[in-house]
Design a protein around this motif. Structure first.
Motif, PDB file in Angstrom:
ATOM      1  N   THR A  83     -16.970 -34.136   1.870  1.00  0.00           N
ATOM      2  CA  THR A  83     -16.707 -32.771   2.314  1.00  0.00           C
ATOM      3  C   THR A  83     -15.268 -32.378   2.045  1.00  0.00           C
ATOM      4  O   THR A  83     -14.977 -31.282   1.552  1.00  0.00           O
ATOM      5  CB  THR A  83     -17.010 -32.614   3.816  1.00  0.00           C
ATOM      6  OG1 THR A  83     -18.369 -32.975   4.054  1.00  0.00           O
ATOM      7  CG2 THR A  83     -16.755 -31.191   4.282  1.00  0.00           C
ATOM      8  N   HIS A  84     -14.339 -33.268   2.373  1.00  0.00           N
ATOM      9  CA  HIS A  84     -12.922 -32.970   2.218  1.00  0.00           C
ATOM     10  C   HIS A  84     -12.475 -33.211   0.779  1.00  0.00           C
ATOM     11  O   HIS A  84     -13.194 -33.796  -0.034  1.00  0.00           O
ATOM     12  CB  HIS A  84     -12.102 -33.838   3.179  1.00  0.00           C
ATOM     13  CG  HIS A  84     -12.414 -33.586   4.620  1.00  0.00           C
ATOM     14  ND1 HIS A  84     -12.090 -32.414   5.258  1.00  0.00           N
ATOM     15  CD2 HIS A  84     -13.032 -34.360   5.544  1.00  0.00           C
ATOM     16  CE1 HIS A  84     -12.491 -32.467   6.513  1.00  0.00           C
ATOM     17  NE2 HIS A  84     -13.065 -33.642   6.713  1.00  0.00           N
ATOM     18  N   ASN A 101     -12.568 -36.174  -3.977  1.00  0.00           N
ATOM     19  CA  ASN A 101     -13.833 -35.472  -4.064  1.00  0.00           C
ATOM     20  C   ASN A 101     -14.341 -35.461  -5.505  1.00  0.00           C
ATOM     21  O   ASN A 101     -13.570 -35.297  -6.453  1.00  0.00           O
ATOM     22  CB  ASN A 101     -13.638 -34.034  -3.564  1.00  0.00           C
ATOM     23  CG  ASN A 101     -14.950 -33.310  -3.328  1.00  0.00           C
ATOM     24  OD1 ASN A 101     -15.740 -33.135  -4.244  1.00  0.00           O
ATOM     25  ND2 ASN A 101     -15.156 -32.863  -2.097  1.00  0.00           N
TER      26      ASN A 101
END
Length: 298
Positions: A83-84, A101
């Protein structure tokens, strides 16, 4: 990481940002901060599509480790769905595992920005410098990375148009610009030519203007007419009543020292440590933390 969603603007975290700058000077010392007078150069963290993904990420990580002064730290960079934007495992070292990511596989120009934040986490971890709470600690990390010469990459990663947006870090674009502006005023460095993001450059201009305002607050002699007039009114009230003046919206306060002279306390425009001087007209003060010499009209 804001990816396509709304991007917060303005200066909502300004007090925490200023506290972070003060904390940096206190923990590193004036001499150590001055060693970061030169920012990370764009050419040293450039990343093109023809570069090998993992070798290129390791190269950029090594450059940031060198810039932050962590010669014995080794970063192992990998990619995964998350997510980050990125995550770092903070251990005793000397090896630190950083995960980026998966989107950075195709957005390679922003790998330096993500690593600038994560390597600063390592730096602050080694310095044993942190703020309570995740939010404030992340603001400290963004501020430190920017003030010490690598956070311009985070602002350059900001892009926004009518259809999409991208922003890395916890500071707003204007707050990144504010810290960059504070750095530019201290080191005489102009980062404006480094921006590839038009929106990032605009945020820097707004932040620089806000940073300059810090040096135009009473009792500094550079204060404007309206500020000087309000200051005189507050000073007169303090002199007549012999009490602390706590007017809302002003950065200074007056203290009656018993039989001693009235004193005024105000934040240093460079490091934001509070400075306290007697009220006696034109005086020159020197901040004991960042050594800035201030011309005051108290």
């Amino acid at each position: 990481m804001a990816d396509g969603g709304p991007v917060e603007h303005g200066f909502p975290h300004l007090e925490t940002v200023r506290a972070a700058i003060t904390a940096l000077y206190r923990r590193l010392s004036y001499e150590r901060v001055r060693t970061f007078a030169t920012s990370v150069a764009p050419v040293d963290v450039a990343f093109c599509d023809s570069d090998d993904l993992h070798l290129g990420a390791q190269r950029v990580a090594r450059e940031l480790v060198r810039h932050y002064g962590l010669p014995d730290a080794r970063l192992i960079v990998s990619f995964r769905e998350m997510t980050h934007a990125a995550n770092v495992e903070l251990t005793a070292g000397p090896e630190y595992f950083v995960e980026l990511n998966d989107r950075f596989r195709t957005h390679r120009r922003d790998i330096g920005a993500a690593l600038a934040h994560e390597v600063m986490h390592v730096c602050l971890h080694r310095l044993d410098l942190s703020f309570p709470g995740t939010r404030d600690n992340e603001i400290l990390t963004d501020t430190a990375a920017t003030y010490l010469g690598a956070g311009w990459l985070l602002l350059d990663a900001f892009r926004e148009d009518g259809a999409s947006s991208q922003k890395l870090g916890y500071l707003t674009p204007e707050e990144f610009g504010y810290v960059l502006g504070k750095r530019a005023l201290v080191f005489g460095e102009d980062p404006s030519t480094w921006f590839t993001s038009a929106q990032g450059y605009e945020a820097y201009v707004k932040g620089l203007a806000r940073a300059r305002e810090d040096g135009r607050q009473p009792p500094l002699t550079a204060a404007g007419w309206a500020g000087r007039r309000r200051y005189a009114r507050e000073r007169r009230y303090a002199q007549e009543h012999g009490t602390v003046s706590g007017a809302a919206g002003v950065p200074y306060s007056f203290t009656a020292g018993g039989s001693g002279p009235l004193r005024v306390s105000f934040p240093c425009p460079t490091c934001h440590q509070r400075i306290r001087v007697p009220v006696r007209g034109r005086v020159r003060a020197r901040c004991g933390l960042c050594r800035t010499v201030l011309e005051c009209d108290t």
